[in-house]
Write a protein that holds these residues in place. Structure first.
Motif, PDB file in Angstrom:
ATOM      1  N   THR A 186       0.905  -1.165   0.111  1.00 48.88           N
ATOM      2  CA  THR A 186       0.271  -0.235   0.178  1.00 48.88           C
ATOM      3  C   THR A 186       0.824   1.254  -0.038  1.00 48.88           C
ATOM      4  O   THR A 186       0.402   2.394  -0.434  1.00 48.88           O
ATOM      5  CB  THR A 186      -0.963   0.052   1.417  1.00 48.88           C
ATOM      6  N   THR A 191       3.258   2.017   4.785  1.00 48.91           N
ATOM      7  CA  THR A 191       4.682   2.227   5.871  1.00 48.91           C
ATOM      8  C   THR A 191       5.832   3.001   5.449  1.00 48.91           C
ATOM      9  O   THR A 191       6.201   3.675   6.124  1.00 48.91           O
ATOM     10  CB  THR A 191       5.064   0.625   5.797  1.00 48.91           C
ATOM     11  N   ASP A 203       7.977 -13.313   4.668  1.00 49.16           N
ATOM     12  CA  ASP A 203       7.397 -14.353   5.364  1.00 49.16           C
ATOM     13  C   ASP A 203       5.858 -14.467   5.185  1.00 49.16           C
ATOM     14  O   ASP A 203       5.183 -13.363   4.870  1.00 49.16           O
ATOM     15  CB  ASP A 203       7.486 -14.117   7.020  1.00 49.16           C
TER      16      ASP A 203
HETATM   17  P1  5GP Z   1       2.563  -1.474   3.049  1.00 46.90           P
HETATM   18  O1  5GP Z   1       2.519  -0.710   4.134  1.00 46.90           O
HETATM   19  O2  5GP Z   1       3.410  -1.187   1.884  1.00 46.90           O
HETATM   20  O3  5GP Z   1       1.153  -1.941   2.579  1.00 46.90           O
HETATM   21  O4  5GP Z   1       3.457  -2.971   3.570  1.00 46.90           O
HETATM   22  C1  5GP Z   1       4.593  -2.988   3.643  1.00 46.90           C
HETATM   23  C2  5GP Z   1       5.095  -4.179   4.524  1.00 46.90           C
HETATM   24  O5  5GP Z   1       3.905  -5.116   4.233  1.00 46.90           O
HETATM   25  C3  5GP Z   1       6.250  -4.735   3.754  1.00 46.90           C
HETATM   26  O6  5GP Z   1       7.490  -4.192   4.259  1.00 46.90           O
HETATM   27  C4  5GP Z   1       5.961  -6.341   3.914  1.00 46.90           C
HETATM   28  O7  5GP Z   1       6.652  -6.592   5.388  1.00 46.90           O
HETATM   29  C5  5GP Z   1       4.429  -6.470   4.224  1.00 46.90           C
HETATM   30  N1  5GP Z   1       4.243  -7.150   2.861  1.00 46.90           N
HETATM   31  C6  5GP Z   1       3.181  -6.475   2.103  1.00 46.90           C
HETATM   32  N2  5GP Z   1       3.030  -7.201   0.907  1.00 46.90           N
HETATM   33  C7  5GP Z   1       3.410  -8.505   1.176  1.00 46.90           C
HETATM   34  C8  5GP Z   1       3.504  -9.770   0.351  1.00 46.90           C
HETATM   35  O8  5GP Z   1       2.913  -9.912  -0.318  1.00 46.90           O
HETATM   36  N3  5GP Z   1       3.960 -10.716   1.251  1.00 46.90           N
HETATM   37  C9  5GP Z   1       4.768 -10.517   2.467  1.00 46.90           C
HETATM   38  N4  5GP Z   1       5.176 -11.739   2.869  1.00 46.90           N
HETATM   39  N5  5GP Z   1       4.571  -9.391   3.016  1.00 46.90           N
HETATM   40  C10 5GP Z   1       3.923  -8.185   2.433  1.00 46.90           C
END
Ligand code: 5GP
Length: 176
Positions: free
Chosen positions: A105, A108, A160
């Motif tokens: 997204t 983070t 993971d």
């Molecule tokens: P965001 O804030 O961009 O949605 O999510 C970032 C974090 O979510 C990443 O650092 C990771 O740890 C986790 N994440 C997002 N997508 C995936 C995915 O497809 N597989 C896994 N294992 N972790 C994900």
């Protein structure tokens, strides 16, 4: 086919393709940051293998530090960033490259960029092994991307599923 806990995953990006592309990104960073002594801020746990492979391919003076944040529960991003833990160095006046496993997204990374930019680095960019453009919920520039992927859940190479699968030496995607 790989089983991680109770779920089935199928091959998605093989080790050789992954590592050749990571080396290419490393070479690009080396060109862009020659004479800048960049500081790599590696986001644990997920980015540990990507960071190792990337930074092996950056043969210029540079420094590396590790931080932790957390925003994920099982297979769904919550976007809840806890505080940045473990950043001991001052980043004021530094050229910072945040090293992340995946931008989903982008929430983070956005919060991380905001929290680090108040410390006044000279520049700050993002290097992410994987990027899901279709999942992005906030404007964000990821300058160094290993692979753009579709919006599906992946594991391996540091990523993971419920803390398992980080040791896989390639990327696998959740089977339909
Ligand atoms: P965001 O804030 O961009 O949605 O999510 C970032 C974090 O979510 C990443 O650092 C990771 O740890 C986790 N994440 C997002 N997508 C995936 C995915 O497809 N597989 C896994 N294992 N972790 C994900």
């Amino acid at each position: 086919m790989q089983v991680v806990r109770d779920k089935q995953f199928v091959p998605f990006i093989d080790k050789q393709t992954l590592e050749e592309r990571i080396a290419e990104v490393g070479r690009k960073i080396s060109e862009d940051y020659r004479d800048k002594n960049p500081l790599f801020v590696v986001v644990l746990n997920g980015a540990f293998l990507f960071a190792a492979e990337l930074i092996k391919n950056v043969p210029i003076p540079c420094e590396i530090t590790f931080v932790r944040v957390s925003s994920y529960s099982k297979t769904e991003s919550t976007g809840q960033l806890k505080e940045i833990l473990g950043l001991k160095e001052s980043i004021e006046g530094r050229h910072v490259i945040i090293v992340e496993d995946i931008v989903d997204t982008g929430l983070t990374m956005n919060k991380l960029l905001f929290q680090l930019s108040v410390q006044k680095p000279d520049s700050i960019q993002v290097a992410s092994m994987l990027f899901k453009p279709a999942a992005l919920k906030t404007p964000l520039t990821v300058k160094y991307v290993g692979f753009e992927i579709e919006n599906r859940f992946v594991v391996g190479y540091g990523l993971d599923y419920d803390e398992q699968g980080r040791n896989l030496d390639a990327i696998y995607v959740l089977a339909d």
